[in-house]
Structure formats: structure tokens, C-alpha cells
Write a protein that holds these residues in place. Structure first.
Motif, PDB file in Angstrom:
ATOM      1  N   ALA A 198       0.852  -1.186   0.000  1.00 21.76           N
ATOM      2  CA  ALA A 198       0.000   0.000   0.000  1.00 21.76           C
ATOM      3  C   ALA A 198       0.893   1.244   0.000  1.00 21.76           C
ATOM      4  O   ALA A 198       1.863   1.322   0.746  1.00 21.76           O
ATOM      5  CB  ALA A 198      -0.913   0.000   1.221  1.00 21.76           C
ATOM      6  N   SER A 199       0.553   2.206  -0.829  1.00 20.71           N
ATOM      7  CA  SER A 199       1.424   3.365  -1.016  1.00 20.71           C
ATOM      8  C   SER A 199       1.490   4.286   0.194  1.00 20.71           C
ATOM      9  O   SER A 199       2.487   4.957   0.403  1.00 20.71           O
ATOM     10  CB  SER A 199       0.985   4.163  -2.237  1.00 20.71           C
ATOM     11  OG  SER A 199      -0.316   4.685  -2.042  1.00 20.71           O
ATOM     12  N   LYS A 200       0.446   4.358   0.969  1.00 20.54           N
ATOM     13  CA  LYS A 200       0.443   5.303   2.093  1.00 20.54           C
ATOM     14  C   LYS A 200       0.409   4.587   3.436  1.00 20.54           C
ATOM     15  O   LYS A 200      -0.113   5.110   4.405  1.00 20.54           O
ATOM     16  CB  LYS A 200      -0.750   6.231   1.973  1.00 20.54           C
ATOM     17  CG  LYS A 200      -0.660   7.127   0.764  1.00 20.54           C
ATOM     18  CD  LYS A 200      -1.681   8.217   0.813  1.00 20.54           C
ATOM     19  CE  LYS A 200      -1.543   9.015  -0.461  1.00 20.54           C
ATOM     20  NZ  LYS A 200      -1.371  10.397  -0.248  1.00 20.54           N
ATOM     21  N   SER A 201       0.987   3.429   3.493  1.00 23.53           N
ATOM     22  CA  SER A 201       0.984   2.713   4.763  1.00 23.53           C
ATOM     23  C   SER A 201       2.329   2.860   5.457  1.00 23.53           C
ATOM     24  O   SER A 201       3.343   3.146   4.840  1.00 23.53           O
ATOM     25  CB  SER A 201       0.669   1.231   4.553  1.00 23.53           C
ATOM     26  OG  SER A 201       1.712   0.615   3.837  1.00 23.53           O
ATOM     27  N   SER A 202       2.291   2.694   6.743  1.00 24.75           N
ATOM     28  CA  SER A 202       3.528   2.659   7.511  1.00 24.75           C
ATOM     29  C   SER A 202       3.376   1.571   8.567  1.00 24.75           C
ATOM     30  O   SER A 202       2.284   1.247   8.989  1.00 24.75           O
ATOM     31  CB  SER A 202       3.829   4.005   8.156  1.00 24.75           C
ATOM     32  OG  SER A 202       2.786   4.363   9.028  1.00 24.75           O
TER      33      SER A 202
END
Length: 65
Positions: free
Chosen positions: A45-49
Motif C-alpha cells: 500500500a502506497s500510504k501505509s507505515s
């Protein structure tokens, strides 16, 4: 048939095929596989941390020190 029944049958079947493997060995492998699959999906996922938090019996001692 329930999901648990299918899992039980799979674990027992694998234990028979892989001589020496116990049901616990198979369940440990399933849990590790699910863990890595989850980490892969989070990473994709591009905006996961992700923050890895130690867990387990020794984690409390490690955090305390």
C-alpha cells in the motif's frame, strides 16, 4: 464443513506427508506464512507505515531494560 474442520484436515494431512512434522510445526508454519503475507500487503500500500512492536514473553523484559 467449517473452516476449522478444513484446517484440521490440512494439518493432519501435512503431518502424514511430511514425516516427523507435528501439528504444532504445521500451525507455526501457517502463522508465519500469514504474518509475512500481511506484512507484504501492508508494504504494497502506497500510504501505509508499519511500526514493529516486540511481542512475546521476553518483550516486556526487553522494553523494561
Amino acid at each position: 464443513m467449517h473452516i476449522v474442520d478444513g484446517l484440521r484436515d490440512s494439518v493432519l494431512g501435512f503431518s502424514v506427508i511430511a514425516s516427523g512434522a507435528t501439528a504444532k510445526d504445521v500451525m507455526d508454519m501457517v502463522l508465519v506464512t500469514h504474518y509475512f503475507d500481511t506484512m507484504k500487503e501492508i508494504g504494497a500500500a502506497s500510504k501505509s507505515s508499519v511500526v514493529f512492536i516486540p511481542h512475546g514473553p521476553s518483550a516486556v523484559r526487553d522494553v523494561a531494560t
